[in-house]
Write an enzyme that holds these catalytic residues in place. Structure first.
Site, mmCIF file in Angstrom:
data_model
loop_
_atom_site.group_PDB
_atom_site.id
_atom_site.type_symbol
_atom_site.label_atom_id
_atom_site.label_comp_id
_atom_site.label_asym_id
_atom_site.label_seq_id
_atom_site.Cartn_x
_atom_site.Cartn_y
_atom_site.Cartn_z
ATOM 1 N N ASP A 138 0.834 -1.196 0.000
ATOM 2 C CA ASP A 138 0.000 0.000 0.000
ATOM 3 C C ASP A 138 0.870 1.248 0.000
ATOM 4 O O ASP A 138 2.034 1.220 0.441
ATOM 5 C CB ASP A 138 -0.905 0.022 1.242
ATOM 6 C CG ASP A 138 -1.867 -1.147 1.278
ATOM 7 O OD1 ASP A 138 -2.212 -1.663 0.198
ATOM 8 O OD2 ASP A 138 -2.271 -1.555 2.387
ATOM 9 N N LYS A 139 0.317 2.335 -0.462
ATOM 10 C CA LYS A 139 1.051 3.596 -0.565
ATOM 11 C C LYS A 139 1.799 3.951 0.721
ATOM 12 O O LYS A 139 2.972 4.330 0.692
ATOM 13 C CB LYS A 139 0.078 4.732 -0.927
ATOM 14 C CG LYS A 139 0.700 6.120 -0.922
ATOM 15 C CD LYS A 139 -0.354 7.193 -1.137
ATOM 16 C CE LYS A 139 0.234 8.591 -0.989
ATOM 17 N NZ LYS A 139 -0.792 9.645 -1.107
#
Length: 311
Positions: A138-139
Site C-alpha cells: 500500500d502507498k
C-alpha cells in the site's frame, strides 16, 4: 465517459458471471469477474460483488464499463533504497507515501517510474503499466518489495507467491492488547459493497477471497502492541482489515482505524514489510532480506517504550 450496459434477465441463472459472459461476448469472463469484484455491477439498483449470485427472471442488471485511460509510464530519477540486486531481480525498501505503480490519480512519481530509470530494460515484463511488479505494498506501508528484471524471474516469483513458498513478514503497531500471544486470522476479504475503495470481511459466497494471517506479539507498550505478522495469502489491505476485525486496528491507519493521536507524526499506518524470503529464480538459492524500520516508526516505538517505563 463510462459505458453503461443494462440487461433484463430473461431466464434464471445460477451464476451472475456466467450469465453476463453469455450476454456480453466481447468481455472475457475474467474481466467480468473483475468488474463485479470492483463494484461496477448492480442488480435491481443495488451493487453486487458476488460473481456466484443466483439470478431470477425479471432481474435488471446494470454494468458500468469504466473507460480505460492508457498511461505513458516514463522513467523518473527517484532515489531507491536497494536491499538486494542482481541480473534477475531487485528488492527495495519502499518508503511511506510512494505509490507502487501508475494509476488514474497517480500517473507519475511512482515506484515503477523510479525503477524504469534504474532498470531501463523492464518495459514489457509483467505488463505495460506494472513492469516487473510481482506483489505490491500500500502507498503508506513501508518495507521490502521485490521486482523482477526478466520474464523468467517474473514467472518464477509469481509462482512462489501463488504456491505460498515466498515468506513475507511484517511488523505492525496495533491499538490495544490481544488476549493471547499468538493467533491465526482466517477470514475472507473482498471489496466493501458500500464503498469499493475499501476492503472488508466478505464471505466466499458473496465474492470474498480466502485470506489467512498469522500473528504473534513481539512487544507490549501499555495499551499498544507491536505485532509480528506473517502472510499466508496476499489480499489487498489484508493485515489492515484483519487487524481491524480483531478489534486492534493498525496505528495511524487512515481507513480502518479511528485515528487516535499519539503525538508522533506518522506519514502513514505503522505497518512495515520487515522481512522477505524467496527462492532465487535462476540459482535456486534462498534470498532473504530484512528492511530496516523507517525512522518514524523507530521514533514512535522509542516514545512508547519511555511512556510505558521499559527504559
Amino acid at each position: 465517459m463510462s459505458a453503461i450496459n443494462s440487461i433484463q434477465v430473461t431466464e434464471n441463472s445460477d451464476r451472475l458471471d456466467r450469465y453476463l459472459s453469455q450476454e456480453l461476448s466481447d468481455l472475457s469472463r475474467s474481466r467480468i469477474q473483475q468488474l463485479i469484484e470492483q463494484g461496477h455491477v448492480q442488480i435491481n439498483d443495488k451493487i453486487c460483488t458476488s460473481k456466484k449470485i443466483n439470478l431470477k427472471t425479471g432481474d435488471r442488471i446494470t454494468l458500468e464499463l469504466p473507460t480505460i485511460q492508457p498511461l505513458e509510464v516514463i522513467a523518473e530519477d527517484i532515489p531507491l533504497d536497494i536491499l538486494y540486486e542482481d541480473d534477475e531481480l531487485i528488492i527495495l525498501n519502499k518508503p511511506a507515501g510512494l505509490v507502487v505503480h501508475p494509476a488514474p490519480g497517480h500517473p507519475d512519481g511512482t515506484l515503477v517510474n523510479a525503477i524504469l530509470a534504474h532498470c531501463p530494460n523492464l518495459p514489457g515484463i509483467g505488463g505495460v503499466q506494472r513492469p516487473g511488479i510481482v506483489h505490491r505494498l500500500d502507498k503508506d506501508t513501508t518495507g521490502a518489495i521485490a521486482i523482477a528484471k526478466t520474464d523468467l524471474a517474473y514467472q518464477h516469483l509469481q509462482a512462489q507467491l501463488q504456491a505460498k513458498t515466498a515468506r513475507r513478514e511484517y511488523l505492525g503497531l496495533i491499538y490495544g492488547v490481544p488476549k493471547t500471544e499468538t493467533g491465526i486470522i482466517d477470514l475472507p476479504i473482498g471489496r466493501n459493497p458500500q464503498d469499493r475503495k475499501k476492503m472488508a470481511i466478505v464471505s466466499i459466497e458473496d465474492g470474498g477471497r480466502n485470506a489467512i494471517t498469522h500473528w504473534r506479539v513481539k512487544e507490549r507498550f501499555g495499551n499498544y502492541t507491536l505485532i509480528h505478522f506473517q502472510l499466508e495469502t496476499g489480499r489487498t489491505h489484508q493485515i489492515r482489515v484483519h487487524s481491524a476485525k480483531m478489534g486492534h486496528p493498525i496505528v495511524g491507519d487512515p481507513i480502518y482505524s479511528s485515528g487516535h493521536s499519539l503525538g508522533v507524526n506518522l506519514p502513514g499506518q505503522a505497518l512495515h514489510a520487515w522481512k522477505l524470503q524467496l527462492q532465487h529464480p535462476v540459482s535456486g538459492e534462498l534470498v532473504a532480506v530484512t528492511a530496516p524500520l523507517p525512522r518514524s516508526l523507530t521514533t514512535l516505538l522509542e516514545v512508547l517504550r519511555r511512556r510505558s517505563g521499559i527504559y
